[in-house]
Design an enzyme around this catalytic site. Structure first.
Site, PDB file in Angstrom:
ATOM      1  N   THR A   1       1.994  -3.458 -14.560  1.00  0.00           N
ATOM      2  CA  THR A   1       1.518  -4.829 -14.303  1.00  0.00           C
ATOM      3  C   THR A   1       0.213  -5.142 -15.014  1.00  0.00           C
ATOM      4  OG1 THR A   1       2.592  -4.905 -12.155  1.00  0.00           O
ATOM      5  CG2 THR A   1       0.709  -6.338 -12.419  1.00  0.00           C
TER       6      THR A   1
ATOM      7  N   THR B   1      -0.322   8.348  -2.643  1.00  0.00           N
ATOM      8  CA  THR B   1       0.972   7.738  -2.419  1.00  0.00           C
ATOM      9  C   THR B   1       0.772   6.224  -2.414  1.00  0.00           C
ATOM     10  OG1 THR B   1       2.927   7.820  -0.996  1.00  0.00           O
ATOM     11  CG2 THR B   1       0.829   7.869   0.137  1.00  0.00           C
TER      12      THR B   1
ATOM     13  N   CYS C   1       6.192  11.691   8.174  1.00  0.00           N
ATOM     14  CA  CYS C   1       4.892  11.157   8.588  1.00  0.00           C
ATOM     15  C   CYS C   1       3.938  11.255   7.405  1.00  0.00           C
ATOM     16  CB  CYS C   1       4.296  11.975   9.725  1.00  0.00           C
ATOM     17  SG  CYS C   1       5.313  11.980  11.186  1.00  0.00           S
TER      18      CYS C   1
HETATM   19  N1  ASP Z   1       6.581  -2.793 -11.543  1.00  0.00           N
HETATM   20  C1  ASP Z   1       5.215  -2.502 -11.917  1.00  0.00           C
HETATM   21  C2  ASP Z   1       5.170  -1.088 -12.447  1.00  0.00           C
HETATM   22  O1  ASP Z   1       5.131  -0.158 -11.706  1.00  0.00           O
HETATM   23  C3  ASP Z   1       4.326  -2.661 -10.769  1.00  0.00           C
HETATM   24  C4  ASP Z   1       2.853  -2.445 -11.062  1.00  0.00           C
HETATM   25  O2  ASP Z   1       2.442  -1.997 -12.107  1.00  0.00           O
HETATM   26  O3  ASP Z   1       2.050  -2.745 -10.160  1.00  0.00           O
HETATM   27  O4  ASP Z   1       5.189  -0.886 -13.618  1.00  0.00           O
END
Ligand code: ASP
Length: 347
Positions: free
Chosen positions: A12, A160, A284
């Site tokens: 992103t 995570t 968990c």
């Molecule tokens: N779909 C994107 C990715 O993992 C999400 C992101 O980068 O936040 O490449």
């Protein structure tokens, strides 16, 4: 002056809106970074960028791409003081876990980061994540694979993705942050791992002689089974062949499984006889597997499963890939699965 290599893999952070949703665009992002004044200030380390081709949504990142990131770091290791890997958030915790195992003898910072909103959009979190990652890489206090996001520096193989839409998108529930970035960047000295701690290791994984060694992964067949109330284990019998190298079993609580249709244990035993390594993790996020604490888990040990302790599923998968790629015997793989190799588990 410190010099950092930015490895831009996609995600992103560098995407632009298109008719089919956000997607990366070749060549655009280096130009966009060059136009951010803060990134050129004298307090910020010098940086150069390597751009992947193709740029990827991290849903498409797997073993080949991990190897590629690893080779990019190895080939430039002596030329830079640290590395910032720009990566999609979706599988960043998997990639950071993978690289933590792949880079034997690492003694420089490798910081994964990304953003929830692209750099080109209003209210983007990209600028701070890149800038702070560069500063932390330049300071060089943390010389392991980590993940920086929204004010926290986390150990890569403990991290995570915990939120799809919050700025604070990552967590490391079983390991304190290595640093917090508020007005100042404060390091948690007690949590930081030092290169020397690897040297305590004996046997085939302990002999890399103080240099960076890249252990590329092979495409080992690995499965993850998440246990749920009513699970019909019999349905999985067909996948339990000798071509399956490892399974991460995501169990309830401290490692418990339902008796269900009575099919799990024979299946685990069959997998064991086939040479499949079964690692027991917990559903968990916080806490550890304690095999044998309940009757509902004792049988797993008898059936040859090993404990993943407080490892994330991401780390357990990456560790299986790593150990299987080392050409170790099944017994050695089982042994090392339960040993802390890169700060990924607490016993
Ligand atoms: N779909 C994107 C990715 O993992 C999400 C992101 O980068 O936040 O490449």
């Amino acid at each position: 002056m410190k010099k950092i290599c930015i490895i831009y893999t996609g995600g992103t952070i560098g995407m632009v809106p298109t008719e089919r949703g956000y997607a990366p665009r070749k060549g655009y992002f280096s130009q966009a970074l060059a136009e951010i004044d803060e990134l050129q200030k004298p307090e910020v380390p010098d940086w150069e960028m390597v751009e992947f081709d193709p740029l990827l949504d991290s849903s498409n990142v797997a073993v080949n791409e991990w190897n590629r990131i690893g080779r990019t770091i190895r080939d430039r290791y002596d030329d830079y003081d640290g590395f910032v890997v720009l990566h999609g958030t979706d599988t960043m915790a998997y990639s950071a876990s993978a690289l933590s195992f792949m880079l034997d003898g690492l003694d420089k910072p490798v910081i994964f980061t990304g953003s929830q909103i692209p750099l080109c959009m209003l209210r983007s979190d990209a600028r701070d994540n890149i800038l702070t990652s560069l500063m932390i890489a330049g300071e060089g206090k943390v010389r392991e694979v980590c993940l920086y996001f929204a004010g926290k520096l986390l150990r890569g193989n403990r991290s995570t993705k915990s939120s799809a839409d919050r700025f604070v998108a990552f967590d490391s529930p079983n390991c304190a942050p290595l640093a917090n970035a508020g007005i100042d960047i404060t390091y948690e000295e007690g949590a930081i791992r030092h290169f020397r701690s690897d040297r305590k290791l004996r046997g085939p994984l302990g002999m890399f002689g103080g240099r960076l060694r890249l252990s590329e992964f092979q495409n080992t067949p690995i499965g993850v089974i998440k246990v749920f109330p009513g699970i019909q284990f019999r349905l999985f019998e067909q996948v339990m062949t000798d071509s399956l190298s490892g399974i991460v079993l995501e169990t309830f609580g401290a490692g418990n499984i339902p008796e269900a249709d009575g099919a799990l244990l024979p299946m685990i035993r069959k997998a064991y006889e086939n040479g499949t390594v079964i690692v027991v993790c917990s559903q968990c996020p916080q806490g550890t597997v304690h095999l044998g604490a309940y009757e509902a888990s004792a049988a797993l040990v008898g059936a040859g499963a090993v404990s993943g302790y407080d490892m994330t599923t991401e780390a357990a998968i990456a560790k299986l890939y790593y150990l299987f790629s080392q050409g170790l015997s099944r017994d050695d793989i089982k042994h090392y699965m339960e040993i802390d190799l890169r700060g990924e588990l607490t016993k």
